[in-house]
Design a protein around this motif. Structure first.
Motif, PDB file in Angstrom:
ATOM      1  N   PHE A   1     101.672 127.523  49.412  1.00 25.22           N
ATOM      2  CA  PHE A   1     101.697 126.304  50.210  1.00 25.22           C
ATOM      3  C   PHE A   1     102.568 125.258  49.541  1.00 25.22           C
ATOM      4  N   ASP A   2     103.431 124.657  50.327  1.00 30.83           N
ATOM      5  CA  ASP A   2     104.215 123.515  49.887  1.00 30.83           C
ATOM      6  C   ASP A   2     103.438 122.279  50.337  1.00 30.83           C
ATOM      7  N   ILE A   3     102.651 121.730  49.446  1.00 34.15           N
ATOM      8  CA  ILE A   3     101.744 120.639  49.786  1.00 34.15           C
ATOM      9  C   ILE A   3     102.514 119.405  50.248  1.00 34.15           C
ATOM     10  N   GLU A   4     103.656 119.182  49.655  1.00 37.09           N
ATOM     11  CA  GLU A   4     104.457 118.014  50.005  1.00 37.09           C
ATOM     12  C   GLU A   4     104.902 118.054  51.470  1.00 37.09           C
ATOM     13  N   SER A   5     105.391 119.212  51.931  1.00 41.94           N
ATOM     14  CA  SER A   5     105.835 119.319  53.324  1.00 41.94           C
ATOM     15  C   SER A   5     104.654 119.283  54.292  1.00 41.94           C
ATOM     16  N   ILE A   6     103.527 119.849  53.901  1.00 36.81           N
ATOM     17  CA  ILE A   6     102.329 119.799  54.748  1.00 36.81           C
ATOM     18  C   ILE A   6     101.839 118.357  54.873  1.00 36.81           C
ATOM     19  N   GLU A   7     101.917 117.616  53.786  1.00 34.89           N
ATOM     20  CA  GLU A   7     101.506 116.210  53.808  1.00 34.89           C
ATOM     21  C   GLU A   7     102.404 115.404  54.754  1.00 34.89           C
ATOM     22  N   ARG A   8     103.715 115.655  54.704  1.00 33.17           N
ATOM     23  CA  ARG A   8     104.644 114.964  55.611  1.00 33.17           C
ATOM     24  C   ARG A   8     104.376 115.335  57.075  1.00 33.17           C
ATOM     25  N   GLU A   9     104.136 116.630  57.327  1.00 30.46           N
ATOM     26  CA  GLU A   9     103.858 117.104  58.685  1.00 30.46           C
ATOM     27  C   GLU A   9     102.581 116.474  59.238  1.00 30.46           C
ATOM     28  N   LEU A  10     101.555 116.394  58.422  1.00 27.16           N
ATOM     29  CA  LEU A  10     100.294 115.798  58.850  1.00 27.16           C
ATOM     30  C   LEU A  10     100.467 114.309  59.145  1.00 27.16           C
TER      31      LEU A  10
ATOM     32  N   LYS B   1     103.747 122.529  44.895  1.00 28.46           N
ATOM     33  CA  LYS B   1     103.543 123.866  45.462  1.00 28.46           C
ATOM     34  C   LYS B   1     102.413 124.569  44.728  1.00 28.46           C
ATOM     35  N   ILE B   2     101.604 125.285  45.529  1.00 30.55           N
ATOM     36  CA  ILE B   2     100.481 126.030  44.963  1.00 30.55           C
ATOM     37  C   ILE B   2     100.429 127.435  45.559  1.00 30.55           C
ATOM     38  N   LEU B   3      99.774 128.331  44.844  1.00 24.72           N
ATOM     39  CA  LEU B   3      99.478 129.671  45.337  1.00 24.72           C
ATOM     40  C   LEU B   3      97.963 129.765  45.449  1.00 24.72           C
ATOM     41  N   VAL B   4      97.471 129.962  46.666  1.00 26.24           N
ATOM     42  CA  VAL B   4      96.027 130.037  46.911  1.00 26.24           C
ATOM     43  C   VAL B   4      95.631 131.498  47.063  1.00 26.24           C
ATOM     44  N   THR B   5      94.625 131.909  46.309  1.00 27.47           N
ATOM     45  CA  THR B   5      94.081 133.262  46.392  1.00 27.47           C
ATOM     46  C   THR B   5      92.625 133.148  46.835  1.00 27.47           C
TER      47      THR B   5
ATOM     48  N   ASP C   1      94.870 123.470  59.939  1.00 26.69           N
ATOM     49  CA  ASP C   1      94.403 124.834  60.183  1.00 26.69           C
ATOM     50  C   ASP C   1      95.315 125.903  59.579  1.00 26.69           C
ATOM     51  N   TYR C   2      96.012 125.573  58.496  1.00 27.57           N
ATOM     52  CA  TYR C   2      96.779 126.566  57.761  1.00 27.57           C
ATOM     53  C   TYR C   2      95.882 127.421  56.887  1.00 27.57           C
ATOM     54  N   ILE C   3      94.748 126.840  56.510  1.00 25.63           N
ATOM     55  CA  ILE C   3      93.798 127.551  55.655  1.00 25.63           C
ATOM     56  C   ILE C   3      92.402 127.260  56.161  1.00 25.63           C
TER      57      ILE C   3
ATOM     58  N   THR D   1      89.492 121.102  46.632  1.00 31.23           N
ATOM     59  CA  THR D   1      89.425 120.404  47.920  1.00 31.23           C
ATOM     60  C   THR D   1      90.500 119.340  48.017  1.00 31.23           C
ATOM     61  N   ARG D   2      90.776 118.682  46.921  1.00 26.13           N
ATOM     62  CA  ARG D   2      91.788 117.641  46.867  1.00 26.13           C
ATOM     63  C   ARG D   2      93.170 118.193  47.244  1.00 26.13           C
ATOM     64  N   LEU D   3      93.473 119.412  46.822  1.00 24.58           N
ATOM     65  CA  LEU D   3      94.792 119.993  47.051  1.00 24.58           C
ATOM     66  C   LEU D   3      94.948 120.660  48.421  1.00 24.58           C
ATOM     67  N   ILE D   4      93.865 121.167  48.992  1.00 17.18           N
ATOM     68  CA  ILE D   4      93.994 121.906  50.258  1.00 17.18           C
ATOM     69  C   ILE D   4      93.530 121.126  51.473  1.00 17.18           C
ATOM     70  N   SER D   5      93.174 119.858  51.307  1.00 18.20           N
ATOM     71  CA  SER D   5      92.618 119.101  52.434  1.00 18.20           C
ATOM     72  C   SER D   5      93.584 118.987  53.610  1.00 18.20           C
ATOM     73  N   ASP D   6      94.860 118.715  53.359  1.00 18.23           N
ATOM     74  CA  ASP D   6      95.819 118.615  54.465  1.00 18.23           C
ATOM     75  C   ASP D   6      96.071 119.972  55.111  1.00 18.23           C
TER      76      ASP D   6
END
Length: 149
Positions: A97-106, A79-83, A145-147, A135-140
């Motif tokens: 953002f919960d990167i793990e769940s976004i990765e599964r969804e993608l 999980k990350i907090l993007v500002t 189109d979440y970000i 970029t590595r963390l927000i690519s998914d």
């Protein structure tokens, strides 16, 4: 005793009392030069230079990294907090953002995932990820189109 002498002696007493109030905890809370992190190192910019982004790590996985000898000491970010700061309007946006769940969804919707959530521990400074790893963390999240950055 003249007025000047009394002013000087009272100012000396004030300086002494100010110095006496500094506790050891305050002195030991100062960071050393090696621990200092330049703010510019933690910020990334969009292609046009209109936005700045900063990512704070909120949660990491307890999973052990494969091949520590080859890739070094790494942590898996979940999980990350993007500002994001818009430089033209000075508007600030924040999102978690919960990167793990976004990765599964993608992986389900698009049948691929591009995220590498393993980040070297040395690239996390004061809880923030250095700009070169953003970029590595927000690519998914960008792909879904979440970000938009």
């Amino acid at each position: 005793m003249s007025k000047e002498e009394s002013d000087v002696s009272s100012s000396e007493k004030n300086h002494e009392s100010l110095l006496e109030t500094v506790s050891d905890a305050e002195v030991n809370s100062r960071i050393s030069f090696e621990e200092f992190t330049d703010e510019r190192m933690l910020i990334s910019h969009d292609a046009f230079g209109n936005k700045q982004m900063k990512i704070k790590v909120l949660e990491v996985s307890d999973e052990t990294p494969p091949s520590k000898w080859k890739f070094g000491d790494r942590v898996k970010v979940t999980k990350i907090l993007v500002t994001i700061k818009h430089l033209t309007t000075q508007q600030v946006e924040e999102a978690e953002f919960d990167i793990e769940s976004i990765e599964r969804e993608l992986a389900e919707k698009r049948h691929y995932s591009s995220t590498n959530r393993w980040i070297p521990a040395s690239d996390i400074k004061n809880g923030y990820v250095v700009g070169s790893k953003h970029t590595r963390l927000i690519s998914d999240a960008s792909a879904m189109d979440y970000i938009v950055f």
